[in-house]
Write a protein that holds these residues in place. Structure first.
Motif, PDB file in Angstrom:
ATOM      1  N   TYR A  83       0.827  -1.203   0.000  1.00  0.00           N
ATOM      2  CA  TYR A  83       0.000   0.000   0.000  1.00  0.00           C
ATOM      3  C   TYR A  83       0.865   1.259   0.000  1.00  0.00           C
ATOM      4  N   ARG A  84       2.038   1.168   0.608  1.00  0.00           N
ATOM      5  CA  ARG A  84       2.942   2.313   0.615  1.00  0.00           C
ATOM      6  C   ARG A  84       3.397   2.650  -0.800  1.00  0.00           C
ATOM      7  N   LYS A  85       3.665   1.654  -1.606  1.00  0.00           N
ATOM      8  CA  LYS A  85       4.059   1.893  -2.995  1.00  0.00           C
ATOM      9  C   LYS A  85       2.917   2.517  -3.792  1.00  0.00           C
ATOM     10  N   VAL A  86       1.696   2.077  -3.504  1.00  0.00           N
ATOM     11  CA  VAL A  86       0.543   2.665  -4.183  1.00  0.00           C
ATOM     12  C   VAL A  86       0.401   4.138  -3.825  1.00  0.00           C
ATOM     13  N   ILE A  87       0.544   4.449  -2.530  1.00  0.00           N
ATOM     14  CA  ILE A  87       0.449   5.843  -2.079  1.00  0.00           C
ATOM     15  C   ILE A  87       1.559   6.681  -2.701  1.00  0.00           C
ATOM     16  N   GLN A  88       2.769   6.132  -2.758  1.00  0.00           N
ATOM     17  CA  GLN A  88       3.887   6.855  -3.369  1.00  0.00           C
ATOM     18  C   GLN A  88       3.608   7.149  -4.841  1.00  0.00           C
ATOM     19  N   THR A  89       3.095   6.156  -5.560  1.00  0.00           N
ATOM     20  CA  THR A  89       2.803   6.345  -6.981  1.00  0.00           C
ATOM     21  C   THR A  89       1.743   7.418  -7.188  1.00  0.00           C
ATOM     22  N   VAL A  90       0.696   7.384  -6.361  1.00  0.00           N
ATOM     23  CA  VAL A  90      -0.393   8.357  -6.484  1.00  0.00           C
ATOM     24  C   VAL A  90       0.097   9.771  -6.182  1.00  0.00           C
ATOM     25  N   THR A  91       0.959   9.915  -5.170  1.00  0.00           N
ATOM     26  CA  THR A  91       1.445  11.248  -4.802  1.00  0.00           C
ATOM     27  C   THR A  91       2.547  11.744  -5.741  1.00  0.00           C
ATOM     28  N   TYR A  92       3.300  10.850  -6.379  1.00  0.00           N
ATOM     29  CA  TYR A  92       4.345  11.261  -7.316  1.00  0.00           C
ATOM     30  C   TYR A  92       3.766  11.670  -8.671  1.00  0.00           C
ATOM     31  N   ALA A  93       2.663  11.032  -9.075  1.00  0.00           N
ATOM     32  CA  ALA A  93       2.122  11.211 -10.424  1.00  0.00           C
ATOM     33  C   ALA A  93       1.822  12.659 -10.796  1.00  0.00           C
ATOM     34  N   PRO A  94       1.230  13.492  -9.904  1.00  0.00           N
ATOM     35  CA  PRO A  94       0.924  14.874 -10.306  1.00  0.00           C
ATOM     36  C   PRO A  94       2.133  15.691 -10.726  1.00  0.00           C
ATOM     37  N   ASN A  95       3.325  15.315 -10.257  1.00  0.00           N
ATOM     38  CA  ASN A  95       4.527  16.068 -10.628  1.00  0.00           C
ATOM     39  C   ASN A  95       4.801  16.014 -12.125  1.00  0.00           C
ATOM     40  N   PHE A  96       4.335  14.967 -12.782  1.00  0.00           N
ATOM     41  CA  PHE A  96       4.600  14.775 -14.201  1.00  0.00           C
ATOM     42  C   PHE A  96       3.513  15.370 -15.090  1.00  0.00           C
ATOM     43  N   ILE A  97       2.546  16.037 -14.468  1.00  0.00           N
ATOM     44  CA  ILE A  97       1.540  16.761 -15.240  1.00  0.00           C
ATOM     45  C   ILE A  97       2.096  18.140 -15.579  1.00  0.00           C
ATOM     46  N   SER A  98       2.047  18.531 -16.830  1.00  0.00           N
ATOM     47  CA  SER A  98       2.591  19.825 -17.223  1.00  0.00           C
ATOM     48  C   SER A  98       1.764  20.955 -16.609  1.00  0.00           C
ATOM     49  N   VAL A  99       2.386  22.113 -16.493  1.00  0.00           N
ATOM     50  CA  VAL A  99       1.715  23.269 -15.891  1.00  0.00           C
ATOM     51  C   VAL A  99       0.485  23.659 -16.701  1.00  0.00           C
ATOM     52  N   VAL A 100       0.597  23.612 -18.015  1.00  0.00           N
ATOM     53  CA  VAL A 100      -0.521  23.992 -18.885  1.00  0.00           C
ATOM     54  C   VAL A 100      -1.708  23.053 -18.678  1.00  0.00           C
ATOM     55  N   VAL A 101      -1.429  21.751 -18.629  1.00  0.00           N
ATOM     56  CA  VAL A 101      -2.501  20.768 -18.434  1.00  0.00           C
ATOM     57  C   VAL A 101      -3.130  20.937 -17.054  1.00  0.00           C
ATOM     58  N   MET A 102      -2.298  21.150 -16.037  1.00  0.00           N
ATOM     59  CA  MET A 102      -2.817  21.298 -14.678  1.00  0.00           C
ATOM     60  C   MET A 102      -3.707  22.540 -14.554  1.00  0.00           C
ATOM     61  N   CYS A 103      -3.278  23.642 -15.157  1.00  0.00           N
ATOM     62  CA  CYS A 103      -4.099  24.861 -15.129  1.00  0.00           C
ATOM     63  C   CYS A 103      -5.403  24.653 -15.883  1.00  0.00           C
ATOM     64  N   GLY A 104      -5.352  23.919 -16.987  1.00  0.00           N
ATOM     65  CA  GLY A 104      -6.577  23.596 -17.715  1.00  0.00           C
ATOM     66  C   GLY A 104      -7.528  22.762 -16.871  1.00  0.00           C
ATOM     67  N   MET A 105      -6.972  21.817 -16.114  1.00  0.00           N
ATOM     68  CA  MET A 105      -7.785  21.000 -15.219  1.00  0.00           C
ATOM     69  C   MET A 105      -8.434  21.860 -14.139  1.00  0.00           C
ATOM     70  N   LEU A 106      -7.659  22.794 -13.578  1.00  0.00           N
ATOM     71  CA  LEU A 106      -8.202  23.665 -12.528  1.00  0.00           C
ATOM     72  C   LEU A 106      -9.332  24.534 -13.067  1.00  0.00           C
ATOM     73  N   LEU A 107      -9.118  25.108 -14.249  1.00  0.00           N
ATOM     74  CA  LEU A 107     -10.151  25.953 -14.845  1.00  0.00           C
ATOM     75  C   LEU A 107     -11.410  25.152 -15.158  1.00  0.00           C
ATOM     76  N   LEU A 108     -11.222  23.904 -15.560  1.00  0.00           N
ATOM     77  CA  LEU A 108     -12.373  23.050 -15.882  1.00  0.00           C
ATOM     78  C   LEU A 108     -13.115  22.621 -14.617  1.00  0.00           C
ATOM     79  N   PHE A 109     -12.358  22.189 -13.603  1.00  0.00           N
ATOM     80  CA  PHE A 109     -12.987  21.711 -12.364  1.00  0.00           C
ATOM     81  C   PHE A 109     -13.683  22.836 -11.602  1.00  0.00           C
ATOM     82  N   LEU A 110     -13.126  24.066 -11.703  1.00  0.00           N
ATOM     83  CA  LEU A 110     -13.661  25.183 -10.926  1.00  0.00           C
ATOM     84  C   LEU A 110     -14.581  26.087 -11.735  1.00  0.00           C
TER      85      LEU A 110
END
Length: 213
Positions: free
Chosen positions: A18-45
């Motif tokens: 389970y620790r590896k799963v948590i690590q993978t889930v928390t590491y994954a957002p780092n590999f999202i580009s800034v443009v994609v992340m901002c697009g996600m925020l604008l869409l979700f909000l």
């Protein structure tokens, strides 16, 4: 402190699968580009089609224009940054914790120490030198909070709280074509960062004996 708390929590979590799963889930957002992340925020909000406003409307709460309300902007910027970087930033602390001798934990457990006492008296002191060095390095860029994310989330409604040095330099230098003034702003920014780096390094050396130089 969030990456430190995450590393300490993962280190004390004994279920490796389970620790590896948590690590993978928390590491994954780092590999999202800034443009994609901002697009996600604008869409979700979004006040019209955003999932958060859909949830609020389900409970009878009127839609909120999060990106147009300046009181929300700082929270959106800071907490989305923490979400994206906390996993990756915890890697170095987790590596430092892996170097702690298991004998220390075993001896403390024999003396009756609980998990909180293990973290407080063994784990936390072991990563403190690493934390201080990273703090000093972070203070060297304290005024350089980035350009892309702020620029992509900025609009006329939240500009009074979202304007930062890098976006102001862009406005003055490229939009208004005042190159000399923008260069002076950049130079002042670098000078303040250098002063902060030297000052925090000196304070850390006097208070803890740990410093960059």
């Amino acid at each position: 402190p969030i990456p430190i708390l995450l590393a300490l929590g993962l280190n004390s979590f004994k279920h490796k699968k389970y620790r590896k799963v948590i690590q993978t889930v928390t590491y994954a957002p780092n590999f999202i580009s800034v443009v994609v992340m901002c697009g996600m925020l604008l869409l979700f909000l979004s006040p019209d089609a955003g999932i958060l406003n859909k949830i609020l409307s389900f409970f009878g709460i009127a839609p909120i224009n999060f990106m147009g309300d300046k009181s929300y902007w700082r929270h959106i910027y800071v907490w989305s940054g923490i979400w994206q970087s906390m996993g990756w930033n915890s890697v170095i602390y987790f590596a430092a914790l892996s170097a702690v001798s298991p004998d220390l934990h075993e001896a403390a457990i024999m003396d009756g120490a609980n998990k909180f006492q293990l973290i407080r008296h063994i784990d936390l002191p072991s990563i403190m030198p690493t934390a201080i060095i990273l703090l000093i390095m972070s203070c060297g860029s304290i005024l350089s909070v980035g350009f892309e994310k702020v620029f992509l989330l900025q609009n006329d409604l939240n500009k009074s709280v979202s304007e930062i040095i890098s976006t102001y330099t862009y406005q003055v230098g490229l939009v208004e074509n005042n190159v000399s003034y923008s260069a002076a702003i950049g130079l002042f920014n670098s000078a303040v960062n250098a002063v902060m780096l030297i000052a925090v390094n000196k304070i850390a050396r006097k208070s803890s004996g740990i410093s960059l130089y």
